[in-house]
Scaffold this motif. Structure first.
Motif, PDB file in Angstrom:
ATOM      1  N   GLY A   1      48.742  28.497  24.402  1.00  0.00           N
ATOM      2  CA  GLY A   1      48.076  27.339  23.821  1.00  0.00           C
ATOM      3  C   GLY A   1      47.231  26.581  24.832  1.00  0.00           C
ATOM      4  N   LEU A   2      47.750  26.410  26.050  1.00  0.00           N
ATOM      5  CA  LEU A   2      46.986  25.755  27.107  1.00  0.00           C
ATOM      6  C   LEU A   2      45.733  26.554  27.448  1.00  0.00           C
ATOM      7  CD1 LEU A   2      49.792  24.533  29.521  1.00  0.00           C
ATOM      8  CD2 LEU A   2      48.052  23.095  28.452  1.00  0.00           C
ATOM      9  N   SER A   3      45.877  27.873  27.524  1.00  0.00           N
ATOM     10  CA  SER A   3      44.741  28.726  27.871  1.00  0.00           C
ATOM     11  C   SER A   3      43.648  28.611  26.815  1.00  0.00           C
ATOM     12  CB  SER A   3      45.197  30.174  28.021  1.00  0.00           C
ATOM     13  OG  SER A   3      46.159  30.294  29.059  1.00  0.00           O
ATOM     14  N   ARG A   4      44.041  28.646  25.553  1.00  0.00           N
ATOM     15  CA  ARG A   4      43.049  28.518  24.481  1.00  0.00           C
ATOM     16  C   ARG A   4      42.414  27.120  24.488  1.00  0.00           C
ATOM     17  NH1 ARG A   4      42.823  32.863  21.470  1.00  0.00           N
ATOM     18  NH2 ARG A   4      44.640  34.188  21.026  1.00  0.00           N
ATOM     19  N   HIS A   5      43.226  26.103  24.678  1.00  0.00           N
ATOM     20  CA  HIS A   5      42.742  24.721  24.658  1.00  0.00           C
ATOM     21  C   HIS A   5      41.723  24.491  25.778  1.00  0.00           C
ATOM     22  CE1 HIS A   5      43.140  20.349  23.883  1.00  0.00           C
ATOM     23  NE2 HIS A   5      42.981  20.231  25.196  1.00  0.00           N
TER      24      HIS A   5
ATOM     25  N   PRO B   1      58.917  19.117  30.720  1.00  0.00           N
ATOM     26  CA  PRO B   1      59.876  20.012  30.057  1.00  0.00           C
ATOM     27  C   PRO B   1      59.158  21.054  29.210  1.00  0.00           C
ATOM     28  CG  PRO B   1      59.764  17.919  28.898  1.00  0.00           C
ATOM     29  CD  PRO B   1      58.929  17.752  30.138  1.00  0.00           C
ATOM     30  N   ALA B   2      59.866  22.144  28.895  1.00  0.00           N
ATOM     31  CA  ALA B   2      59.282  23.230  28.107  1.00  0.00           C
ATOM     32  C   ALA B   2      58.930  22.800  26.694  1.00  0.00           C
ATOM     33  CB  ALA B   2      60.242  24.418  28.077  1.00  0.00           C
ATOM     34  N   THR B   3      59.478  21.693  26.255  1.00  0.00           N
ATOM     35  CA  THR B   3      59.192  21.188  24.909  1.00  0.00           C
ATOM     36  C   THR B   3      57.892  20.400  24.827  1.00  0.00           C
ATOM     37  OG1 THR B   3      60.565  19.268  25.420  1.00  0.00           O
ATOM     38  CG2 THR B   3      61.629  21.102  24.250  1.00  0.00           C
ATOM     39  N   THR B   4      57.207  20.235  25.955  1.00  0.00           N
ATOM     40  CA  THR B   4      55.966  19.466  25.990  1.00  0.00           C
ATOM     41  C   THR B   4      54.909  20.118  25.098  1.00  0.00           C
ATOM     42  OG1 THR B   4      56.432  18.767  28.261  1.00  0.00           O
ATOM     43  CG2 THR B   4      54.159  18.554  27.499  1.00  0.00           C
ATOM     44  N   GLY B   5      54.124  19.309  24.417  1.00  0.00           N
ATOM     45  CA  GLY B   5      53.044  19.816  23.585  1.00  0.00           C
ATOM     46  C   GLY B   5      51.833  20.224  24.410  1.00  0.00           C
ATOM     47  N   VAL B   6      50.975  21.037  23.813  1.00  0.00           N
ATOM     48  CA  VAL B   6      49.800  21.559  24.507  1.00  0.00           C
ATOM     49  C   VAL B   6      48.889  20.425  24.976  1.00  0.00           C
ATOM     50  CG1 VAL B   6      47.646  22.842  24.167  1.00  0.00           C
ATOM     51  CG2 VAL B   6      49.817  23.820  23.390  1.00  0.00           C
ATOM     52  N   GLU B   7      48.610  19.459  24.120  1.00  0.00           N
ATOM     53  CA  GLU B   7      47.663  18.411  24.486  1.00  0.00           C
ATOM     54  C   GLU B   7      48.181  17.540  25.626  1.00  0.00           C
ATOM     55  OE1 GLU B   7      46.081  16.170  21.287  1.00  0.00           O
ATOM     56  OE2 GLU B   7      45.271  17.917  20.234  1.00  0.00           O
ATOM     57  N   GLU B   8      49.476  17.259  25.629  1.00  0.00           N
ATOM     58  CA  GLU B   8      50.039  16.452  26.721  1.00  0.00           C
ATOM     59  C   GLU B   8      49.964  17.204  28.044  1.00  0.00           C
ATOM     60  OE1 GLU B   8      54.268  14.339  28.092  1.00  0.00           O
ATOM     61  OE2 GLU B   8      54.068  15.218  26.090  1.00  0.00           O
ATOM     62  N   ALA B   9      50.329  18.494  28.023  1.00  0.00           N
ATOM     63  CA  ALA B   9      50.272  19.288  29.247  1.00  0.00           C
ATOM     64  C   ALA B   9      48.832  19.474  29.708  1.00  0.00           C
ATOM     65  CB  ALA B   9      50.932  20.651  29.018  1.00  0.00           C
TER      66      ALA B   9
ATOM     67  N   ASN C   1      53.738  33.349  25.272  1.00  0.00           N
ATOM     68  CA  ASN C   1      54.424  32.061  25.286  1.00  0.00           C
ATOM     69  C   ASN C   1      53.547  30.997  24.642  1.00  0.00           C
ATOM     70  OD1 ASN C   1      54.727  29.290  26.978  1.00  0.00           O
ATOM     71  ND2 ASN C   1      56.711  30.252  26.626  1.00  0.00           N
ATOM     72  N   PRO C   2      54.044  30.279  23.650  1.00  0.00           N
ATOM     73  CA  PRO C   2      53.188  29.339  22.908  1.00  0.00           C
ATOM     74  C   PRO C   2      52.539  28.267  23.772  1.00  0.00           C
ATOM     75  CG  PRO C   2      55.217  29.753  21.702  1.00  0.00           C
ATOM     76  CD  PRO C   2      55.395  30.383  23.056  1.00  0.00           C
ATOM     77  N   LEU C   3      53.244  27.762  24.779  1.00  0.00           N
ATOM     78  CA  LEU C   3      52.663  26.699  25.593  1.00  0.00           C
ATOM     79  C   LEU C   3      51.604  27.257  26.536  1.00  0.00           C
ATOM     80  CD1 LEU C   3      52.459  23.786  26.409  1.00  0.00           C
ATOM     81  CD2 LEU C   3      54.470  24.085  27.897  1.00  0.00           C
TER      82      LEU C   3
ATOM     83  N   ILE D   1      53.710  21.856  36.477  1.00  0.00           N
ATOM     84  CA  ILE D   1      54.927  22.680  36.501  1.00  0.00           C
ATOM     85  C   ILE D   1      55.655  22.470  35.178  1.00  0.00           C
ATOM     86  CG2 ILE D   1      57.159  23.066  37.612  1.00  0.00           C
ATOM     87  CD1 ILE D   1      55.876  22.010  40.223  1.00  0.00           C
ATOM     88  N   ILE D   2      56.001  23.561  34.514  1.00  0.00           N
ATOM     89  CA  ILE D   2      56.756  23.502  33.269  1.00  0.00           C
ATOM     90  C   ILE D   2      58.170  24.003  33.562  1.00  0.00           C
ATOM     91  CG2 ILE D   2      56.896  24.192  30.865  1.00  0.00           C
ATOM     92  CD1 ILE D   2      54.410  22.553  31.512  1.00  0.00           C
ATOM     93  N   GLU D   3      59.130  23.131  33.370  1.00  0.00           N
ATOM     94  CA  GLU D   3      60.517  23.433  33.722  1.00  0.00           C
ATOM     95  C   GLU D   3      61.185  24.294  32.643  1.00  0.00           C
ATOM     96  OE1 GLU D   3      63.838  20.780  35.963  1.00  0.00           O
ATOM     97  OE2 GLU D   3      63.097  19.978  34.069  1.00  0.00           O
ATOM     98  N   ASP D   4      61.882  25.353  33.093  1.00  0.00           N
ATOM     99  CA  ASP D   4      62.671  26.210  32.194  1.00  0.00           C
ATOM    100  C   ASP D   4      61.845  26.734  31.027  1.00  0.00           C
ATOM    101  OD1 ASP D   4      64.944  25.735  33.782  1.00  0.00           O
ATOM    102  OD2 ASP D   4      65.448  23.933  32.645  1.00  0.00           O
ATOM    103  N   LEU D   5      60.651  27.211  31.314  1.00  0.00           N
ATOM    104  CA  LEU D   5      59.775  27.713  30.261  1.00  0.00           C
ATOM    105  C   LEU D   5      60.292  29.037  29.698  1.00  0.00           C
ATOM    106  CD1 LEU D   5      57.156  27.183  28.699  1.00  0.00           C
ATOM    107  CD2 LEU D   5      55.919  28.417  30.511  1.00  0.00           C
ATOM    108  N   PHE D   6      61.011  29.804  30.515  1.00  0.00           N
ATOM    109  CA  PHE D   6      61.521  31.106  30.089  1.00  0.00           C
ATOM    110  C   PHE D   6      63.033  31.170  30.246  1.00  0.00           C
ATOM    111  CE2 PHE D   6      57.134  31.643  31.391  1.00  0.00           C
ATOM    112  CZ  PHE D   6      56.605  32.237  30.255  1.00  0.00           C
ATOM    113  N   ALA D   7      63.678  31.758  29.250  1.00  0.00           N
ATOM    114  CA  ALA D   7      65.132  31.826  29.207  1.00  0.00           C
ATOM    115  C   ALA D   7      65.673  32.733  30.309  1.00  0.00           C
ATOM    116  CB  ALA D   7      65.580  32.348  27.835  1.00  0.00           C
TER     117      ALA D   7
END
Length: 296
Positions: free
Chosen positions: A88-92, A8-16, A83-85, A27-33
């Motif tokens: 955030g993933l790219s930086r991580h 889900p789009a609410t997933t945190g960076v570390e989990e993803a 997009n924060p996720l 795959i991140i579901e419904d990441l964009f409105a």
């Protein structure tokens, strides 16, 4: 063949990031409105309608339309870039600190990231599958990469992505392969997503556009964050007019390449000083077409 994990789009960076480390993508579901998707379609549908189908197999395809320079063409791309996720993933994943010696001083440098490529891609009925490939081939990146990646890519669905209409093919786990192993279509799984959902993968994962056997268009937007110590795939300095760059948020300006990091990549000499090129954006006498003004 097991497909990619959907979160889900609410997933945190570390989990993803943990899922991406295991599988090479997620795959991140419904990441964009829906309104973001609608705005992107409003801006880019006429753009795609104005470009020709491709004339070669790999980059385009005889039934595929591609349009780049998206920061010059739509404000909607800012929703993706910031997009924060995804950011955030790219930086991580990319910004792994490196310890270096400057004489007798041990210093830690964290690399910057930059926007490497942007494209709207529309696969029409009748298009065959794209050859499976790694995006970090652009950098001649070698594998295994010992924990370092060069790119984190996203594909945002603006239409339904299905196995029948060309949903992006991915080989889960292929980011861990060496360079001798050949990718096989039988190992790939199709990305199936609703509009607004997104596939995020690393540059070492084998993937490619799928076959469209349906009667509908498959439309998506892709963008890549790259290590800033590598050359950008899409030349953002010439793709995005200077007037447009100046109107963008500073964070995005810097990630388009108007910046130099602690490793001094991309500096500009002004009056004998190595300066951050971002300072030139505030100068009215700097013209991208004419280069640095003669007074400098």
């Amino acid at each position: 063949m097991t497909g990619l994990t959907t979160l889900p789009a609410t997933t945190g960076v570390e989990e993803a990031a943990a899922v991406m480390d295991r599988d090479g993508g997620v795959i991140i579901e419904d990441l964009f409105a829906p309104e973001v998707v609608a705005g992107l379609l409003r801006d880019l549908t006429p753009v795609l309608g104005g470009v020709e189908f491709g004339r070669e197999e790999f980059f385009a395809g005889a039934r595929t339309r591609r349009a780049g320079a998206l920061f010059a063409r739509t404000d909607g791309i800012l929703h993706i870039a910031r997009n924060p996720l995804y950011l955030g993933l790219s930086r991580h994943i990319l910004q792994k600190p490196v310890d270096v010696w400057f004489g007798t001083e041990r210093t830690t440098i964290t690399p910057d990231i930059q926007i490497g490529v942007t494209q709207a891609i529309q696969i029409a009925p009748g298009q065959g599958a794209q050859p499976l490939h790694r995006d970090d081939t652009s950098f001649l990146w070698r594998h295994p990469h010992y924990g370092r990646e060069a790119r984190v890519q996203i594909m945002v669905a603006l239409s339904e992505f299905t196995a029948g209409n060309g949903g992006t093919l991915v080989i889960p786990g292929s980011h861990r392969w060496d360079d001798e192993r050949m990718p096989s279509p039988e190992e790939a799984v199709a990305t199936e997503m609703t509009p607004g959902s997104a596939l995020v993968w690393v540059g070492s994962t084998y993937h490619g556009g799928g076959t469209n056997t349906s009667d509908t268009l498959r439309t998506g937007i892709t963008m890549g964050y790259d290590l800033a110590s590598l050359r950008q795939e899409e030349n953002q300095y010439l793709s995005v007019p200077l007037s447009r760059v100046r109107a963008l948020p500073e964070e995005v300006q810097r990630m388009l390449g108007w910046s130099s990091g602690r490793n001094f990549m991309g500096w500009v000499e002004v009056n004998g000083q190595m300066i951050d090129p971002h300072a030139l954006l505030a100068r009215d006498d700097h013209d991208m077409a004419g280069g640095l003004p003669p007074a400098l």
